[in-house]
Scaffold this motif. Sequence first.
Motif, PDB file in Angstrom:
ATOM      1  N   THR A 187       0.824  -1.195   0.000  1.00  0.00           N
ATOM      2  CA  THR A 187       0.000   0.000   0.000  1.00  0.00           C
ATOM      3  C   THR A 187       0.855   1.240   0.000  1.00  0.00           C
ATOM      4  OG1 THR A 187      -0.090  -0.030   2.396  1.00  0.00           O
ATOM      5  CG2 THR A 187      -1.857  -1.157   1.238  1.00  0.00           C
ATOM      6  N   GLU A 188       0.200   2.356  -0.300  1.00  0.00           N
ATOM      7  CA  GLU A 188       0.917   3.623  -0.369  1.00  0.00           C
ATOM      8  C   GLU A 188       1.206   4.127   1.028  1.00  0.00           C
ATOM      9  OE1 GLU A 188      -1.870   5.950  -2.424  1.00  0.00           O
ATOM     10  OE2 GLU A 188      -1.793   4.771  -4.242  1.00  0.00           O
ATOM     11  N   THR A 189       2.257   4.934   1.129  1.00  0.00           N
ATOM     12  CA  THR A 189       2.585   5.557   2.394  1.00  0.00           C
ATOM     13  C   THR A 189       2.799   7.030   2.156  1.00  0.00           C
ATOM     14  OG1 THR A 189       4.925   5.116   2.079  1.00  0.00           O
ATOM     15  CG2 THR A 189       3.681   3.488   3.326  1.00  0.00           C
ATOM     16  N   GLY A 190       3.016   7.775   3.258  1.00  0.00           N
ATOM     17  CA  GLY A 190       3.268   9.199   3.133  1.00  0.00           C
ATOM     18  C   GLY A 190       2.083   9.981   3.641  1.00  0.00           C
ATOM     19  N   ALA A 191       1.837  11.171   3.026  1.00  0.00           N
ATOM     20  CA  ALA A 191       0.774  12.049   3.498  1.00  0.00           C
ATOM     21  C   ALA A 191      -0.588  11.370   3.452  1.00  0.00           C
ATOM     22  CB  ALA A 191       0.744  13.324   2.661  1.00  0.00           C
ATOM     23  N   GLU A 192      -0.747  10.445   2.496  1.00  0.00           N
ATOM     24  CA  GLU A 192      -2.061   9.827   2.324  1.00  0.00           C
ATOM     25  C   GLU A 192      -2.425   8.947   3.500  1.00  0.00           C
ATOM     26  OE1 GLU A 192      -3.567   8.960  -1.600  1.00  0.00           O
ATOM     27  OE2 GLU A 192      -3.393   6.870  -1.055  1.00  0.00           O
ATOM     28  N   THR A 193      -1.470   8.267   4.079  1.00  0.00           N
ATOM     29  CA  THR A 193      -1.757   7.382   5.195  1.00  0.00           C
ATOM     30  C   THR A 193      -1.277   7.936   6.518  1.00  0.00           C
ATOM     31  OG1 THR A 193       0.340   6.212   4.950  1.00  0.00           O
ATOM     32  CG2 THR A 193      -1.515   5.373   3.693  1.00  0.00           C
ATOM     33  N   GLY A 194      -0.619   9.093   6.491  1.00  0.00           N
ATOM     34  CA  GLY A 194      -0.090   9.657   7.713  1.00  0.00           C
ATOM     35  C   GLY A 194       1.125   8.919   8.206  1.00  0.00           C
ATOM     36  N   THR A 195       1.874   8.266   7.332  1.00  0.00           N
ATOM     37  CA  THR A 195       3.003   7.453   7.730  1.00  0.00           C
ATOM     38  C   THR A 195       4.247   7.874   6.978  1.00  0.00           C
ATOM     39  OG1 THR A 195       1.485   5.610   8.010  1.00  0.00           O
ATOM     40  CG2 THR A 195       3.817   5.080   7.962  1.00  0.00           C
ATOM     41  N   GLU A 196       5.325   8.235   7.684  1.00  0.00           N
ATOM     42  CA  GLU A 196       6.551   8.605   7.008  1.00  0.00           C
ATOM     43  C   GLU A 196       7.268   7.393   6.441  1.00  0.00           C
ATOM     44  OE1 GLU A 196       5.769  10.264  10.044  1.00  0.00           O
ATOM     45  OE2 GLU A 196       5.027  11.700   8.582  1.00  0.00           O
ATOM     46  N   LEU A 214      -2.986  21.603  20.129  1.00  0.00           N
ATOM     47  CA  LEU A 214      -2.907  20.176  20.447  1.00  0.00           C
ATOM     48  C   LEU A 214      -4.252  19.654  20.938  1.00  0.00           C
ATOM     49  CD1 LEU A 214       0.584  20.141  22.226  1.00  0.00           C
ATOM     50  CD2 LEU A 214       0.026  19.072  20.027  1.00  0.00           C
ATOM     51  N   SER A 215      -4.982  20.481  21.677  1.00  0.00           N
ATOM     52  CA  SER A 215      -6.302  20.091  22.152  1.00  0.00           C
ATOM     53  C   SER A 215      -7.285  19.987  20.983  1.00  0.00           C
ATOM     54  CB  SER A 215      -6.810  21.110  23.177  1.00  0.00           C
ATOM     55  OG  SER A 215      -8.141  20.826  23.558  1.00  0.00           O
ATOM     56  N   LEU A 216      -7.242  20.956  20.056  1.00  0.00           N
ATOM     57  CA  LEU A 216      -8.114  20.917  18.876  1.00  0.00           C
ATOM     58  C   LEU A 216      -7.844  19.680  18.025  1.00  0.00           C
ATOM     59  CD1 LEU A 216      -8.099  24.636  17.667  1.00  0.00           C
ATOM     60  CD2 LEU A 216     -10.059  23.370  18.540  1.00  0.00           C
ATOM     61  N   LEU A 217      -6.561  19.295  17.953  1.00  0.00           N
ATOM     62  CA  LEU A 217      -6.170  18.133  17.165  1.00  0.00           C
ATOM     63  C   LEU A 217      -6.408  16.819  17.897  1.00  0.00           C
ATOM     64  CD1 LEU A 217      -2.850  19.541  15.649  1.00  0.00           C
ATOM     65  CD2 LEU A 217      -4.969  19.079  14.428  1.00  0.00           C
ATOM     66  N   ARG A 218      -6.939  16.921  19.109  1.00  0.00           N
ATOM     67  CA  ARG A 218      -7.276  15.738  19.907  1.00  0.00           C
ATOM     68  C   ARG A 218      -6.061  14.852  20.170  1.00  0.00           C
ATOM     69  NH1 ARG A 218     -12.664  15.834  22.033  1.00  0.00           N
ATOM     70  NH2 ARG A 218     -13.776  17.310  20.704  1.00  0.00           N
ATOM     71  N   VAL A 219      -4.914  15.455  20.383  1.00  0.00           N
ATOM     72  CA  VAL A 219      -3.739  14.684  20.790  1.00  0.00           C
ATOM     73  C   VAL A 219      -3.998  14.194  22.217  1.00  0.00           C
ATOM     74  CG1 VAL A 219      -1.250  14.747  21.187  1.00  0.00           C
ATOM     75  CG2 VAL A 219      -2.245  16.044  19.286  1.00  0.00           C
ATOM     76  N   VAL A 231       0.542  22.400  13.003  1.00  0.00           N
ATOM     77  CA  VAL A 231      -0.652  21.580  12.815  1.00  0.00           C
ATOM     78  C   VAL A 231      -0.297  20.316  12.032  1.00  0.00           C
ATOM     79  CG1 VAL A 231      -2.895  21.475  11.660  1.00  0.00           C
ATOM     80  CG2 VAL A 231      -2.274  23.482  13.011  1.00  0.00           C
ATOM     81  N   THR A 232       0.510  20.482  10.979  1.00  0.00           N
ATOM     82  CA  THR A 232       0.926  19.337  10.174  1.00  0.00           C
ATOM     83  C   THR A 232       1.674  18.306  11.013  1.00  0.00           C
ATOM     84  OG1 THR A 232       1.087  20.719   8.202  1.00  0.00           O
ATOM     85  CG2 THR A 232       2.263  18.624   8.162  1.00  0.00           C
ATOM     86  N   GLY A 233       2.635  18.773  11.817  1.00  0.00           N
ATOM     87  CA  GLY A 233       3.445  17.849  12.603  1.00  0.00           C
ATOM     88  C   GLY A 233       2.679  17.158  13.713  1.00  0.00           C
ATOM     89  N   ALA A 234       1.692  17.854  14.292  1.00  0.00           N
ATOM     90  CA  ALA A 234       0.976  17.299  15.447  1.00  0.00           C
ATOM     91  C   ALA A 234      -0.257  16.497  15.055  1.00  0.00           C
ATOM     92  CB  ALA A 234       0.555  18.432  16.391  1.00  0.00           C
ATOM     93  N   SER A 235      -0.658  16.552  13.780  1.00  0.00           N
ATOM     94  CA  SER A 235      -1.922  15.937  13.369  1.00  0.00           C
ATOM     95  C   SER A 235      -1.943  14.422  13.559  1.00  0.00           C
ATOM     96  CB  SER A 235      -2.224  16.285  11.912  1.00  0.00           C
ATOM     97  OG  SER A 235      -1.219  15.773  11.051  1.00  0.00           O
ATOM     98  N   THR A 236      -0.787  13.768  13.501  1.00  0.00           N
ATOM     99  CA  THR A 236      -0.746  12.314  13.668  1.00  0.00           C
ATOM    100  C   THR A 236      -0.065  11.896  14.973  1.00  0.00           C
ATOM    101  OG1 THR A 236       1.322  12.212  12.401  1.00  0.00           O
ATOM    102  CG2 THR A 236      -0.721  11.896  11.178  1.00  0.00           C
TER     103      THR A 236
END
Length: 442
Positions: free
Chosen positions: A9-18, A155-160, A125-130
């Motif tokens: 499967t694909e990885t990266g931004a699409e799956t949130g996986t580096e 961080l609270s808005l992003l539900r971390v 936001v990008t770094g904390a989203s996952t």
Amino acid sequence: MATPTDSSTETGAETGTETGAEERPSMDLLRFATAGSVDDGKSTLIGRLLLDSKSIFEDQLEAVEATSQSKGYDYTDLALLTDGLRSEREQGITIDVAYRYFATPSRKFIIADTPGHVQYTRNMVTGASTADLGLVLVDARQGLTEQSRRHAVILSLLRVPHLVLAVNKMDLIDYDQATYDQIRRDFTAFATKLNIPDLEVIPISALKGDNVVNRSENMPWYQGSSLMHHLENVHVASDRDLVDTRFPVQYVVRPKSDEFHDYRGYAGQVAGGVLKPGDEVVVLPSGMTSKIEAIDLFDEEIGEAFPPMSVTVRLADDVDVSRGDMIARVNNAPKPAQDIDAMICWMTTEPLRPRQKLAIKHTTRTGRVLVKDIQYRLDVNTLHRDQETKELGLNEIGRVQLRTTVPLLADAYSKNRTTGSFILIDEATGVTVGAGMINGTA
């Protein structure tokens, strides 16, 4: 039958996986994002974690030591290990999101070193989203700042689900307990206004190493764990939704080989729930039902799959399934919806305005969207809602009503961070201009 090699499967931004590292269920992995004001010591702390966990090469350390000496420092500037961009080194601040990887015998880690300056909120936001955990640093000499509070709000808005407040530079205030206690009280009082289910406050010195990996002898009054011990032991397995089965299909696997002539699988990353052979499932949005015949992981069949595993699912019936569809339980499936109520973080200089048309990408599904209304802009410093606003500017966050051209198979972001989030794309340039968190659908 094992999955063929071209079913990856694909990885990266699409799956949130580096990387594919977290796809193995046996791996114990923690993603955490660092945040805080400029010069609070984020990069130095990351450097300390890399150094003390023996995750850097000798030549890297020698280069950092040589650079530190050439600048006349009487210490090793560990921030040089992470501030990789030339512009960052010239300004002494972190601009982009820098991902770092290290491991201890107990756990593997992915660190998102996010920028502290207000004009790079979108990067944070990008770094904390996952992230599973947010690490907010404050300078013990300065106490809580506007930026510290803003990052806690984001961080609270992003539900971390987990938050650590690291009170840094304790060595510069002679490890004073009263100062630490005051900062802890101030932040705990502020956190009661936010959605922070798990909060730890740890006094540290990233430069000296106090309470980073080992407990500090300079702060005998602190009875809690070191930062590393907390990172190794914080429980994150229960943070994911293991009840509501969600499997967005990324790719239909149909090998062109005699060995796998009859093979038909659906590859993707499990976004929620647990998949097992024999489960009755429904394919959305068509509504066709079937049973899971088998689940393939790499070159073997497995008995179950759960978030965030990337697997290939085979169904017992020959139903029509394509990229963008979702496999869910028959009696527990998301309702397709086109009217979306969401919080948007706007990421480009051209403002977001009502009646604007954009492309939307939600899990593996794409479509177009119309901005129906902007309800309010949120001041992340004061939590004030500006209901008079007519647009959202760069780095601003607001509540927006959207109408999509295709039904989204979505959940509320508070329920599932994967199926509850999306990105907005400028169709003319292909640039990501916004990130959204779904409040609800209609």
